[in-house]
Design an enzyme around this catalytic site. Structure first.
Site, PDB file in Angstrom:
ATOM      1  CB  CYS A 138      -0.917  -0.021   1.224  1.00 23.98           C
ATOM      2  SG  CYS A 138      -2.125   1.315   1.255  1.00 23.98           S
ATOM      3  CB  CYS A 139       3.847   2.276   2.022  1.00 26.47           C
ATOM      4  SG  CYS A 139       3.195   2.583   3.686  1.00 26.47           S
ATOM      5  CB  CYS A 221      -2.295   7.164   5.859  1.00 22.11           C
ATOM      6  SG  CYS A 221      -1.519   7.414   4.255  1.00 22.11           S
ATOM      7  CB  CYS A 224      -1.202   3.950   8.901  1.00 27.59           C
ATOM      8  SG  CYS A 224      -1.889   2.792   7.706  1.00 27.59           S
ATOM      9  CB  CYS A 249       6.021   4.869   4.350  1.00 29.91           C
ATOM     10  SG  CYS A 249       6.788   6.450   4.005  1.00 29.91           S
TER      11      CYS A 249
HETATM   12  S1  SF4 Z   1       0.460   4.720   5.655  1.00 32.54           S
HETATM   13 FE1  SF4 Z   1      -1.195   3.155   5.613  1.00 32.54          FE
HETATM   14  S2  SF4 Z   1      -2.842   3.933   4.248  1.00 32.54           S
HETATM   15 FE2  SF4 Z   1      -0.963   5.196   3.938  1.00 32.54          FE
HETATM   16  S3  SF4 Z   1       0.038   4.304   2.219  1.00 32.54           S
HETATM   17 FE3  SF4 Z   1       0.979   3.312   3.989  1.00 32.54          FE
HETATM   18  S4  SF4 Z   1      -0.283   1.493   4.483  1.00 32.54           S
HETATM   19 FE4  SF4 Z   1      -1.420   2.754   2.977  1.00 32.54          FE
END
Ligand code: SF4
Length: 271
Positions: A138-139, A221, A224, A249
């Site tokens: 996701c990151c 985010c 998170c 991240c």
């Molecule tokens: S911080 Fe969480 S929602 Fe944001 S990109 Fe990374 S995993 Fe995805």
């Protein structure tokens, strides 16, 4: 008799030459500006740049301090931000407030819709809680790939990193070569404390995120990030369900995955 290194060998040599040149440029900046004040560091680093200077802001306290100095001095710096689509409402409000206060435009970079759609189909809308692999994916999609576009063609990348934010950031210098991205990464607040940044923001009426006053010290985010309690490391509220070894991240992790070189700092949580 000398052997032909071939195309692979020649490319490796060229890559090494680029990395060495970037290291030398970073060292020049460290030697010239490590002892300067914040304004002097920023002005000097920008003046020495051989191409575009990009500052990536996520509207945290340190980024707001840098925005204030860059915008007030009207330095030729491109502002950029990564809109992951999962930010706090307060971040969007501060984004607008910052543009209006300083008369600047901050370039937004978004995830690619096709890879994001596939990721959510495969992992679910909050799939990042299920595994570190899903979280990193996701990151990668929401941050790392857009960051690559934000930094394309830049010679200097300005960041708001501080060395005492976490163990992972303890060994970072004012300027460092980022050979993978072909640029020098500069962190003018590297030796600042959070308290110093807060004092600067208050003295200069710099707009900051109201969440800082509610214990959200490092803000990423929304799903998170949680508030931290007194005595916890600053980044304890990021991906809190994972262990402490890698609270990053990937934005600031080098090719070598370089991590801990100093003890993580702890903070008071009220701004
Ligand atoms: S911080 Fe969480 S929602 Fe944001 S990109 Fe990374 S995993 Fe995805």
């Amino acid at each position: 008799m000398a052997t032909d290194p071939g195309l692979g060998g020649a490319m490796a040599t060229a890559d090494e030459a680029v990395a060495e040149a970037l290291s030398r440029r970073a060292e020049v900046l460290n030697n010239a500006f490590a002892m300067a004040d914040l304004q002097g560091r920023l002005a000097g680093i920008v003046a020495e740049a051989t191409g575009q200077v990009v500052f990536t802001t996520s509207f945290g306290l340190e980024d707001q301090v840098l925005t204030h100095v860059i915008a007030t001095a009207k330095l030729p710096v491109t502002f950029a931000t990564l809109d992951t689509g999962r930010l706090f409402p307060e971040v969007y409000a501060l984004w607008q407030q910052t543009e209006e206060r300083y008369g600047i435009l901050i370039r937004p970079y978004y995830p690619r819709y096709d890879t994001l759609e596939l990721h959510v189909r495969q992992n679910g809308i909050n799939g990042f809680y299920a595994s570190r692999e899903a979280r990193k994916s996701c990151c990668d999609i929401r941050k790392i790939e857009p960051l690559g576009r934000a930094l394309a063609g830049a010679s200097i990348w300005l960041t708001g990193l501080r060395a005492d934010q976490s163990s992972a950031r303890g060994g970072v210098k004012l300027a460092e070569a980022d050979a993978a991205r072909g640029l020098v990464k500069a962190s003018p607040l590297i030796d600042w404390t959070r308290e110093r940044a807060l004092a600067f923001a208050h003295e200069n009426a710099v707009p900051i995120n109201p969440l800082h006053a509610r214990g959200f010290v490092s803000i990423g985010c929304q799903p998170c990030t949680r508030a931290i309690v007194r005595g916890e490391p600053e980044r304890a509220g990021r991906w809190w369900w994972e262990d402490d070894a890698a609270k990053e991240c990937g934005l600031h992790v080098g090719q070598d995955g370089k991590l801990a070189r100093a003890k993580a700092g702890t903070v008071e949580t009220r701004a």
